[in-house]
Motif scaffolding. Structure first.
Motif, PDB file in Angstrom:
ATOM      1  N   LYS A   8      28.727  11.340  -7.670  1.00 47.51           N
ATOM      2  CA  LYS A   8      29.675  10.740  -6.737  1.00 47.51           C
ATOM      3  C   LYS A   8      29.516  11.357  -5.353  1.00 47.51           C
ATOM      4  O   LYS A   8      29.550  10.663  -4.340  1.00 47.51           O
ATOM      5  N   GLN A  10      26.795  12.812  -4.125  1.00 49.04           N
ATOM      6  CA  GLN A  10      25.530  12.356  -3.543  1.00 49.04           C
ATOM      7  C   GLN A  10      25.660  10.931  -3.020  1.00 49.04           C
ATOM      8  O   GLN A  10      25.172  10.611  -1.930  1.00 49.04           O
ATOM      9  N   ASN A  11      26.312  10.073  -3.814  1.00 49.75           N
ATOM     10  CA  ASN A  11      26.512   8.689  -3.379  1.00 49.75           C
ATOM     11  C   ASN A  11      27.316   8.643  -2.091  1.00 49.75           C
ATOM     12  O   ASN A  11      27.002   7.882  -1.174  1.00 49.75           O
ATOM     13  N   SER A  12      28.333   9.458  -2.016  1.00 55.43           N
ATOM     14  CA  SER A  12      29.162   9.516  -0.809  1.00 55.43           C
ATOM     15  C   SER A  12      28.335   9.963   0.393  1.00 55.43           C
ATOM     16  O   SER A  12      28.419   9.372   1.464  1.00 55.43           O
ATOM     17  N   SER A  15      25.936   7.228   1.389  1.00 50.83           N
ATOM     18  CA  SER A  15      26.662   6.137   2.043  1.00 50.83           C
ATOM     19  C   SER A  15      26.960   6.499   3.495  1.00 50.83           C
ATOM     20  O   SER A  15      26.817   5.665   4.393  1.00 50.83           O
ATOM     21  N   LEU A  97      20.448   4.603  -3.235  1.00 50.67           N
ATOM     22  CA  LEU A  97      21.812   4.351  -3.696  1.00 50.67           C
ATOM     23  C   LEU A  97      21.817   3.391  -4.883  1.00 50.67           C
ATOM     24  O   LEU A  97      22.571   3.578  -5.838  1.00 50.67           O
ATOM     25  N   GLU A 100      20.619   5.339  -7.950  1.00 50.12           N
ATOM     26  CA  GLU A 100      21.648   6.244  -8.445  1.00 50.12           C
ATOM     27  C   GLU A 100      22.807   5.469  -9.053  1.00 50.12           C
ATOM     28  O   GLU A 100      23.406   5.895 -10.037  1.00 50.12           O
ATOM     29  N   GLY A 101      23.128   4.317  -8.492  1.00 49.61           N
ATOM     30  CA  GLY A 101      24.168   3.463  -9.067  1.00 49.61           C
ATOM     31  C   GLY A 101      23.770   3.002 -10.452  1.00 49.61           C
ATOM     32  O   GLY A 101      24.606   2.959 -11.375  1.00 49.61           O
ATOM     33  N   TRP A 104      24.104   5.922 -12.769  1.00 46.90           N
ATOM     34  CA  TRP A 104      25.532   6.137 -13.005  1.00 46.90           C
ATOM     35  C   TRP A 104      26.052   5.123 -14.018  1.00 46.90           C
ATOM     36  O   TRP A 104      26.802   5.452 -14.932  1.00 46.90           O
TER      37      TRP A 104
END
Length: 139
Positions: A8, A10-12, A15, A97, A100-101, A104
């Motif tokens: 989360k 890393q995604n943030s 983004s 992203l 990674e999504g 996830w």
């Protein structure tokens, strides 16, 4: 749970980087539009000076306008290159992203399956406990 928090995070971060690159991209587009307008103005000035009588002052102004035009063309080329690089970086971040999504989503699916399996095992164990209790009562 710990790795999901890391993902989360890393995604943030990614983004935020994408949003930053999009902002930079927009700013560079505006700069490029300004440079194109300046270039058009310089070309108009060149046309005006070319149409006038060949006085020394006009020739000097024409030379300066030509030099400014070359300078502006160089800046436009540099900004175009930077824009392409930023777009490539943005595309890389978007792809990362997405990857990674997907990871996830797979982890969530695995955890969901584990929860379902554990619930089934729990139900089996509860049935065994009831059966054993019934046997104890019967004994």
């Amino acid at each position: 749970s710990k790795s999901s928090e890391e993902i989360k995070q890393q995604n943030s971060e990614l983004s935020e980087k994408v949003h930053s690159l999009v902002s930079q991209n927009s700013a560079m587009k505006l700069d490029m539009e300004d440079l194109h307008k300046k270039l058009e103005m310089a070309e108009l000035m060149i046309q005006q000076f070319s149409n006038q009588a060949g006085s020394l002052d006009a020739n000097q102004q024409l030379q300066m306008a030509l030099e400014e035009k070359l300078s502006l063309e160089t800046q436009v080329a540099q900004l175009s290159e930077s824009l392409h690089q930023l777009q490539a970086e943005r595309d890389q971040y978007v792809e990362k992203l997405k990857e990674e999504g997907s990871i996830w989503q797979q982890r969530v699916q695995q955890l969901s399956e584990q929860v379902h399996t554990m619930a089934e095992e729990k139900e089996k164990h509860m049935a065994q406990i009831r059966e054993l209790e019934a046997n104890i009562t019967e004994l």
